[in-house]
Write an enzyme that holds these catalytic residues in place. Structure first.
Site, PDB file in Angstrom:
ATOM      1  N   ASP A 128       0.813  -1.229   0.000  1.00  0.00           N
ATOM      2  CA  ASP A 128       0.000   0.000   0.000  1.00  0.00           C
ATOM      3  C   ASP A 128       0.838   1.268   0.000  1.00  0.00           C
ATOM      4  O   ASP A 128       0.395   2.312   0.511  1.00  0.00           O
ATOM      5  CB  ASP A 128      -0.966   0.022   1.207  1.00  0.00           C
ATOM      6  CG  ASP A 128      -1.783  -1.243   1.305  1.00  0.00           C
ATOM      7  OD1 ASP A 128      -2.229  -1.722   0.261  1.00  0.00           O
ATOM      8  OD2 ASP A 128      -1.952  -1.749   2.432  1.00  0.00           O
ATOM      9  N   LYS A 174       2.226   2.155  -5.037  1.00  0.00           N
ATOM     10  CA  LYS A 174       2.910   1.637  -6.236  1.00  0.00           C
ATOM     11  C   LYS A 174       2.062   1.830  -7.484  1.00  0.00           C
ATOM     12  O   LYS A 174       2.584   2.109  -8.549  1.00  0.00           O
ATOM     13  CB  LYS A 174       3.222   0.143  -6.065  1.00  0.00           C
ATOM     14  CG  LYS A 174       4.227  -0.145  -4.970  1.00  0.00           C
ATOM     15  CD  LYS A 174       4.511  -1.625  -4.863  1.00  0.00           C
ATOM     16  CE  LYS A 174       3.349  -2.436  -4.356  1.00  0.00           C
ATOM     17  NZ  LYS A 174       2.905  -2.156  -2.984  1.00  0.00           N
ATOM     18  N   GLY A 233      -3.779  -4.520  -4.321  1.00  0.00           N
ATOM     19  CA  GLY A 233      -4.778  -3.509  -4.679  1.00  0.00           C
ATOM     20  C   GLY A 233      -4.043  -2.255  -5.094  1.00  0.00           C
ATOM     21  O   GLY A 233      -3.571  -1.520  -4.248  1.00  0.00           O
ATOM     22  N   HIS A 234      -3.897  -2.061  -6.408  1.00  0.00           N
ATOM     23  CA  HIS A 234      -3.147  -0.901  -6.882  1.00  0.00           C
ATOM     24  C   HIS A 234      -4.130   0.162  -7.370  1.00  0.00           C
ATOM     25  O   HIS A 234      -4.834  -0.030  -8.356  1.00  0.00           O
ATOM     26  CB  HIS A 234      -2.169  -1.314  -7.983  1.00  0.00           C
ATOM     27  CG  HIS A 234      -1.058  -2.176  -7.454  1.00  0.00           C
ATOM     28  ND1 HIS A 234      -0.120  -2.770  -8.240  1.00  0.00           N
ATOM     29  CD2 HIS A 234      -0.742  -2.516  -6.180  1.00  0.00           C
ATOM     30  CE1 HIS A 234       0.728  -3.452  -7.472  1.00  0.00           C
ATOM     31  NE2 HIS A 234       0.356  -3.323  -6.225  1.00  0.00           N
ATOM     32  N   GLN A 243       2.693  -5.992  -3.099  1.00  0.00           N
ATOM     33  CA  GLN A 243       3.031  -6.046  -1.657  1.00  0.00           C
ATOM     34  C   GLN A 243       4.336  -5.267  -1.402  1.00  0.00           C
ATOM     35  O   GLN A 243       4.614  -4.314  -2.125  1.00  0.00           O
ATOM     36  CB  GLN A 243       3.125  -7.496  -1.160  1.00  0.00           C
ATOM     37  CG  GLN A 243       1.778  -8.213  -1.096  1.00  0.00           C
ATOM     38  CD  GLN A 243       1.307  -8.793  -2.405  1.00  0.00           C
ATOM     39  OE1 GLN A 243       2.063  -9.379  -3.149  1.00  0.00           O
ATOM     40  NE2 GLN A 243       0.040  -8.651  -2.717  1.00  0.00           N
ATOM     41  N   THR A 290       3.188 -12.371   3.390  1.00  0.00           N
ATOM     42  CA  THR A 290       2.465 -13.042   2.314  1.00  0.00           C
ATOM     43  C   THR A 290       3.303 -14.228   1.859  1.00  0.00           C
ATOM     44  O   THR A 290       4.396 -14.460   2.388  1.00  0.00           O
ATOM     45  CB  THR A 290       2.139 -12.047   1.176  1.00  0.00           C
ATOM     46  OG1 THR A 290       1.217 -12.676   0.270  1.00  0.00           O
ATOM     47  CG2 THR A 290       3.373 -11.585   0.422  1.00  0.00           C
ATOM     48  N   ALA A 325      -7.453  -1.254  -0.269  1.00  0.00           N
ATOM     49  CA  ALA A 325      -8.058  -1.235  -1.611  1.00  0.00           C
ATOM     50  C   ALA A 325      -8.642  -2.599  -1.955  1.00  0.00           C
ATOM     51  O   ALA A 325      -9.539  -2.705  -2.787  1.00  0.00           O
ATOM     52  CB  ALA A 325      -7.014  -0.842  -2.657  1.00  0.00           C
ATOM     53  N   SER A 369       5.259  12.384  -4.507  1.00  0.00           N
ATOM     54  CA  SER A 369       3.835  12.410  -4.843  1.00  0.00           C
ATOM     55  C   SER A 369       3.095  13.268  -3.819  1.00  0.00           C
ATOM     56  O   SER A 369       3.203  13.043  -2.614  1.00  0.00           O
ATOM     57  CB  SER A 369       3.298  10.978  -4.843  1.00  0.00           C
ATOM     58  OG  SER A 369       1.911  11.007  -4.997  1.00  0.00           O
TER      59      SER A 369
HETATM   60  P1  IMP Z   1      -2.189 -12.898   1.981  1.00  0.00           P
HETATM   61  O1  IMP Z   1      -1.254 -12.315   0.978  1.00  0.00           O
HETATM   62  O2  IMP Z   1      -3.623 -12.771   1.592  1.00  0.00           O
HETATM   63  O3  IMP Z   1      -1.801 -14.298   2.364  1.00  0.00           O
HETATM   64  O4  IMP Z   1      -2.035 -12.037   3.332  1.00  0.00           O
HETATM   65  C1  IMP Z   1      -0.864 -12.064   4.128  1.00  0.00           C
HETATM   66  C2  IMP Z   1      -0.567 -10.685   4.724  1.00  0.00           C
HETATM   67  O5  IMP Z   1      -0.174  -9.800   3.662  1.00  0.00           O
HETATM   68  C3  IMP Z   1      -1.755 -10.013   5.398  1.00  0.00           C
HETATM   69  O6  IMP Z   1      -1.280  -9.233   6.479  1.00  0.00           O
HETATM   70  C4  IMP Z   1      -2.305  -9.090   4.326  1.00  0.00           C
HETATM   71  O7  IMP Z   1      -3.011  -7.996   4.870  1.00  0.00           O
HETATM   72  C5  IMP Z   1      -1.021  -8.654   3.671  1.00  0.00           C
HETATM   73  N1  IMP Z   1      -1.169  -8.231   2.272  1.00  0.00           N
HETATM   74  C6  IMP Z   1      -1.282  -9.031   1.190  1.00  0.00           C
HETATM   75  N2  IMP Z   1      -1.364  -8.293   0.076  1.00  0.00           N
HETATM   76  C7  IMP Z   1      -1.296  -7.017   0.453  1.00  0.00           C
HETATM   77  C8  IMP Z   1      -1.287  -5.777  -0.270  1.00  0.00           C
HETATM   78  O8  IMP Z   1      -1.345  -5.729  -1.502  1.00  0.00           O
HETATM   79  N3  IMP Z   1      -1.190  -4.640   0.493  1.00  0.00           N
HETATM   80  C9  IMP Z   1      -1.068  -4.684   1.835  1.00  0.00           C
HETATM   81  N4  IMP Z   1      -1.062  -5.810   2.548  1.00  0.00           N
HETATM   82  C10 IMP Z   1      -1.173  -6.969   1.865  1.00  0.00           C
END
Ligand code: IMP
Length: 422
Positions: free
Chosen positions: A12, A15, A39-40, A220, A235, A295, A410
């Site tokens: 977040d 990016k 979520g971009h 991420q 993740t 997002a 930004s």
């Molecule tokens: P997973 O990727 O769904 O397995 O989640 C694992 C951890 O990564 C959790 O804390 C999610 O909130 C975090 N996470 C996964 N993708 C994103 C992202 O795009 N932005 C922020 N946090 C993320």
């Protein structure tokens, strides 16, 4: 010139905005890890768009978009996103997706749920099946996108896999999943995607050899990396620079520059340690000023000040050449802005070493330097000369600490709200 854009915090970082801004100068934009957990957010023709799987270059006419074998794909989510974009007047053309991208199945999503429920300390996953799908890759039993193009092959692979998943689900008290409940839909999705599916490894080498410029879109961030992040609150992919090579088949010789994206403060979604986290009214103020809601899941993000120890770690691990500093406008109302410079350990020792181990990191106490605030709005500024001295001081402090320059600043969500720093 091939450039990677990577998140340096817990995701977040902005990016999507950085990539959308930079994509104009590139022929190809590539997603190479993660899945629809990302979520971009980008602003396109006055509208806010949240992209989860499609590369952020899809909104830039003439730019090709590639999703490689490093990304886990829920084909239904991908098609829904493609349809959504088309409905908004953004046709998905010049798009290529790897036949070797692992597929997220309904069983993965259910396993993500039951695993999360069973955990003593919740990770707070997005519950999209990302972790279980990557587990299948490591377990050498994954279903790939190319399998959706051949019913017999898909069924032959799915039957034993589904038996295994349902046994696992029964151990964790989850409902079994029947293949019949989704097989036809997945086969139809395969047919709809057929014309986009290819082998992206030779494709990317071909682009590279013919001198086309490639922008790699990281998802991420470093602190969510499977091994370099705050394990186990991470993740299941590799958002650090090594994930780019493993996820594309290109080598380090094909990468010219790494742009690291960081917010001027820090946010985190989900569980895990966060040394600069704020609580109480100050956290609510910062969350509301920065509109810090996920997002992908809409969850309120945890918020805190900038952690320079963590940022230096992220810069070093990724070999960052330049910073893209986002959301500095959000800090416009604070008298002073604390920035974490050191960790005090439980034994009283002070150091600047980030520890990825969640338990140890949760015990550090932050030592801060207070920097002067600027008490003004930056949203309308477009040139570095317009910026108040305190903003320049804030930027200089970060640069001196992490030893990398801020290339872009930004000051708002739109492309225009970007200042190129001298
Ligand atoms: P997973 O990727 O769904 O397995 O989640 C694992 C951890 O990564 C959790 O804390 C999610 O909130 C975090 N996470 C996964 N993708 C994103 C992202 O795009 N932005 C922020 N946090 C993320």
């Amino acid at each position: 010139m091939n450039v990677a854009v990577m998140g340096l915090q817990w995701g977040d970082e902005g990016k999507g905005k950085a990539i959308d801004y930079l994509a104009r100068d590139f022929d190809v934009v590539v997603r190479y890890q993660g899945g629809h957990n990302a979520g971009h957010t980008i602003y396109h023709k006055g509208k806010m768009l949240a992209l989860h799987l499609l590369p952020s270059g899809v909104c830039t006419p003439g730019t090709r978009s590639v999703i490689t074998h490093g990304v886990v794909i829920n084909p239904l989510a991908l098609l829904a996103e493609m349809d959504d974009m088309s409905a908004q007047g953004i046709p998905i053309e010049d798009f290529f997706i790897s036949a070797d991208a692992p597929v997220i199945l309904p069983e993965h999503q259910r396993l993500d749920d039951v695993f999360e429920e069973a955990r003593y300390e919740k990770i707070g996953t997005t519950r999209r099946g990302i972790g279980p799908a990557y587990e299948d890759v490591a377990g050498r039993r994954a279903i790939f996108l190319g399998d959706l193009l051949d019913k017999d092959q898909l069924t032959a692979k799915l039957v034993p896999l589904n038996r295994f998943f349902n046994q696992l689900l029964s151990i964790y008290g989850g409902e079994p999943v029947s293949i019949d409940s989704y097989l036809d839909e997945y086969l139809q999705a395969g047919e709809r995607l057929r014309s986009f599916i290819c082998d992206t490894v030779p494709l990317l080498h071909q682009y590279n050899e013919s001198g086309e410029s490639i922008l790699f879109e990281g998802a991420q961030g470093v602190l969510l990396d499977l091994r370099f992040g705050t394990y186990p609150f991470v993740t299941s992919s590799v958002p650090t620079v090594g994930g780019l090579f493993a996820g594309t088949g290109l080598s380090h010789k094909n990468l010219d520059k790494v742009v690291g994206v960081t917010k001027a403060y820090t946010t985190r979604v989900g569980g895990g340690p966060f040394p600069t986290e704020l609580s109480g009214p100050l956290s609510e103020e910062l969350r509301s000023l920065g509109n810090e809601y996920g997002a992908t899941t809409g969850r309120p993000r945890r918020v805190g000040w900038l952690d320079l120890v963590a940022l230096k770690y992220a810069v070093d691990i990724n070999g960052v050449d330049e910073l893209f500093l986002t959301k500095i406008d959000v800090l416009g109302q604070f008298e002073t802005i604390p920035v974490l410079t050191d960790y005090r350990l439980p034994d009283g020792k002070v150091n600047r070493h980030f520890c990825a181990d969640a338990r140890r990191l949760s015990r550090v106490e932050g030592i801060y330097q207070e920097l002067p605030g600027w008490n003004c709005q930056l949203e309308k500024m477009r040139k570095a000369e317009e910026l108040p001295a305190q903003v320049l001081e804030y930027i200089r402090f970060i640069e001196d600490y992490v030893k990398v320059k801020v290339g872009c600043l930004s000051v708002g969500p739109t492309r225009e709200q970007t200042i190129i720093m001298p």
